[in-house]
Write an enzyme that holds these catalytic residues in place. Structure first.
Site, short mmCIF file in Angstrom:
data_model
loop_
_atom_site.label_atom_id
_atom_site.label_comp_id
_atom_site.label_asym_id
_atom_site.label_seq_id
_atom_site.Cartn_x
_atom_site.Cartn_y
_atom_site.Cartn_z
N ASP A 37 -87.87 66.17 -33.72
CA ASP A 37 -87.60 65.65 -32.37
C ASP A 37 -87.50 66.79 -31.38
OD1 ASP A 37 -87.48 63.18 -33.42
OD2 ASP A 37 -85.29 63.02 -33.40
N MET A 90 -75.36 61.47 -24.01
CA MET A 90 -76.40 60.81 -23.21
C MET A 90 -75.81 60.24 -21.93
SD MET A 90 -78.48 58.91 -26.26
CE MET A 90 -77.05 58.43 -27.22
N LYS A 96 -91.93 65.35 -26.07
CA LYS A 96 -90.86 65.32 -25.08
C LYS A 96 -90.58 63.86 -24.72
CE LYS A 96 -91.26 69.80 -22.93
NZ LYS A 96 -92.00 70.60 -21.98
N1 SAH Z 1 -77.69 63.46 -33.30
C1 SAH Z 1 -77.32 64.24 -32.15
C2 SAH Z 1 -77.16 63.39 -30.91
C3 SAH Z 1 -78.42 62.71 -30.47
S1 SAH Z 1 -78.23 61.83 -28.98
C4 SAH Z 1 -76.06 65.03 -32.46
O1 SAH Z 1 -75.42 64.81 -33.47
O2 SAH Z 1 -75.73 65.94 -31.68
C5 SAH Z 1 -78.71 63.01 -27.80
C6 SAH Z 1 -77.53 63.44 -26.97
O3 SAH Z 1 -76.76 64.39 -27.67
C7 SAH Z 1 -77.91 64.14 -25.69
O4 SAH Z 1 -78.25 63.23 -24.66
C8 SAH Z 1 -76.66 64.90 -25.38
O5 SAH Z 1 -75.68 64.08 -24.84
C9 SAH Z 1 -76.20 65.31 -26.77
N2 SAH Z 1 -76.65 66.65 -27.11
C10 SAH Z 1 -77.37 67.00 -28.18
N3 SAH Z 1 -77.57 68.32 -28.20
C11 SAH Z 1 -76.96 68.82 -27.10
C12 SAH Z 1 -76.79 70.12 -26.56
N4 SAH Z 1 -77.32 71.20 -27.15
N5 SAH Z 1 -76.09 70.26 -25.41
C13 SAH Z 1 -75.55 69.21 -24.80
N6 SAH Z 1 -75.68 67.96 -25.27
C14 SAH Z 1 -76.36 67.76 -26.41
#
Ligand code: SAH
Length: 502
Positions: A35, A169, A57
């Site tokens: 992803d 998100m 993207k």
């Molecule tokens: N599985 C992922 C989350 C997926 S949903 C996890 O466990 O982190 C995607 C959301 O995760 C984004 O919209 C944001 O809110 C958050 N996110 C993931 N990586 C991020 C990062 N490096 N910095 C800030 N927010 C992040």
């Protein structure tokens, strides 16, 4: 024939937060489906021959297509690594993918990842819990569709839960849910931080209160991926912001050395906080002419000296050596010479003692260093160098009576791939510094990107040179480095960049 599918958590952004299990699986993947949130640098762990499929993207490839592809590749007997940002079971549809595999009776394994939920607050200097502030935290998504009954969020209830809150998100509807929480009784003064691309060199944080944050985030153009933290603990960031306080934080620095070599220079820059773009312009491969290498390996025992002039030579020689021999003792009893500190360091990594490290690098000076060590009349030497290498060294050694075999152990060719996605970023966003560690990196970089043109496009881009030879190559393009290292090593270059950042 069915094989196992691995749903692997890639971690939150910093590539080094991948688990050991994740790394192990990537190394033996036949197919990697990833992803946009997964750091593309991780792809370098997989065999270069693997198939890489990007979801694109904004997740341009539909979920059904991804699932179908995973199933199809597994059925074909491939080892599939499905790489997902953060943890696979946190808002990543990992559950749905696993269900599809279960339905198809395809074996699967789930490898947890470091989720952004905990990692991003860590790197933002905000403890999720703290004895003086709170004893719980709640996580929710700010993207939930309020028309869908089963998953709709109850802001009236969320507003009443004590403790820290983490919102994933949440940027696109920030205004909507922050107002909703206030309307439901949460204090408008609640401290809040929005963190964009946490744990990476591009981390950017905006802080405010529940009442002000939507306007502040809009002003700072905070876009996804971003995570929001609400609660008193946000105030601790003032004291605990270790990540953004590192000396090179906020500087985007291009590293132009070969992939195999870049690791340490790029890694040290990253540890100092830089946003490093590894844009190697050349890579090493085996030379076409292999007979000489075979002969040299057969006669290894007959040499008095093995002479390495670059870290690449060391890497390539031992690659070839271990493909042929099982036992390090087959190296024989030759003494070992290393030209340059990086070459010597590479040999020491392999637990080989270096008998001679000439201080100066010209052919004549190196030959003199040998002569000082011993009379080299009739001494048999094996030079393990690049395919196109200057004749000075072998000639100078031969002049002193040595019997020299000059073996081309590797050759350099232009790098054309962009596995880590760094070229794309450079061309889209520019950078603060482009670093050159040899005249050949200048020439190859210029061949790939047209340096003057790149600087015209990004006028803030400055050039950092490791030393006078490299600066000469830069001057040949009618450009001038903004800095030149005093000590002509990558450490010297780092010291100069640190000084410039002060
Ligand atoms: N599985 C992922 C989350 C997926 S949903 C996890 O466990 O982190 C995607 C959301 O995760 C984004 O919209 C944001 O809110 C958050 N996110 C993931 N990586 C991020 C990062 N490096 N910095 C800030 N927010 C992040």
């Amino acid at each position: 024939m069915k094989s196992t599918v691995y749903l692997v958590g890639a971690g939150p952004g910093d590539a080094r937060l991948l688990t050991l299990r994740g790394a192990e699986l990537l190394r033996r993947a036949d197919v990697v489906i990833y992803d946009a949130l997964a750091n593309p640098e991780l792809l370098r762990l997989a065999p270069p021959t693997a198939e890489f499929v990007s979801r694109g993207k904004n997740m341009s490839m539909p979920q059904a297509e991804i699932t179908a592809l995973i199933i199809q590749r597994a059925r074909a007997g491939k080892t599939v690594v499905r790489l997902k940002g953060g943890d696979p079971f946190v808002f990543g549809r990992g559950g749905e993918e696993a269900e599809a595999l279960a339905a198809e009776k395809i074996p699967f394994e789930i490898v947890p990842g470091v989720s952004s939920i905990t990692a991003v607050p860590n790197y933002a200097g905000i403890p999720l819990t703290h004895r003086e502030h709170c004893s719980s935290f709640t996580v929710f998504t700010g993207h939930s569709d309020s028309t869908e009954q089963a998953t709709a969020l109850r802001y009236d209830q969320i507003a009443k839960i004590p403790g820290t809150k983490v919102v994933l998100m949440g940027t696109e509807r920030l205004e909507e849910w922050s107002q909703s929480l206030i309307a439901n009784g949460m204090s408008a003064q609640t401290p809040i931080a929005v963190i964009h691309r946490g744990t990476t060199g591009r981390q950017k944080a905006v802080t405010g209160t529940l009442a002000t944050i939507a306007a502040l985030a809009a002003k700072e153009k905070i876009a996804p991926p971003a995570l929001t933290i609400l609660g008193d603990v946000v105030k601790l960031r003032g004291k605990l912001n270790w990540f953004e306080n590192r000396p090179l934080f906020g500087r985007r620095i291009v590293v132009t050395r070969r992939t195999e070599q870049a690791g340490s220079f790029a890694h040290r820059l990253a540890e100092l906080g830089a946003d490093v773009l590894e844009v190697p312009t050349i890579k090493i491969t085996t030379p076409l002419e292999k007979d000489a290498i075979v002969d040299c390996l057969l006669e290894l025992n007959s040499y008095d000296w093995l002479v390495f002039t670059s870290a690449n030579g060391v890497t390539m020689f031992f690659d070839i050596f271990f493909r042929r021999f099982q036992d390090l003792r087959d190296l024989g009893g030759a003494r070992i010479a290393a030209v340059g500190p990086a070459t010597a360091a590479k040999l020491r990594e392999l637990h080989l003692q270096v008998d001679l490290t000439p201080e100066e690098f010209t052919g004549r000076k190196i030959a003199e260093a040998f002569k000082k060590y011993q009379d080299i009349e009739n001494v048999k030497m094996c030079l393990l160098r690049a395919e196109v290498a200057n004749r000075d060294l072998p000639d100078a050694l031969a002049e002193l009576g040595a019997i020299v075999d000059d073996i081309a152990i590797y050759k350099t060719v232009p790098e054309t791939e962009d596995h880590g996605g760094a070229c794309e970023r450079l061309l889209e966003e520019g950078a603060d510094w482009v670093t050159f560690t040899s005249s050949s990196t200048v020439e190859h970089f210029h061949a790939r990107f047209d340096l003057p043109k790149l600087i015209k496009k990004f006028p803030a881009l400055k050039i950092a040179s490791i030393g006078p030879e490299t600066s000469k190559a830069i001057a040949a393009l009618k450009l001038k480095p903004a800095l030149e290292a005093k000590e002509h090593t990558t450490d010297g270059l780092i010291a100069a960049l640190l000084k410039a950042a002060k």
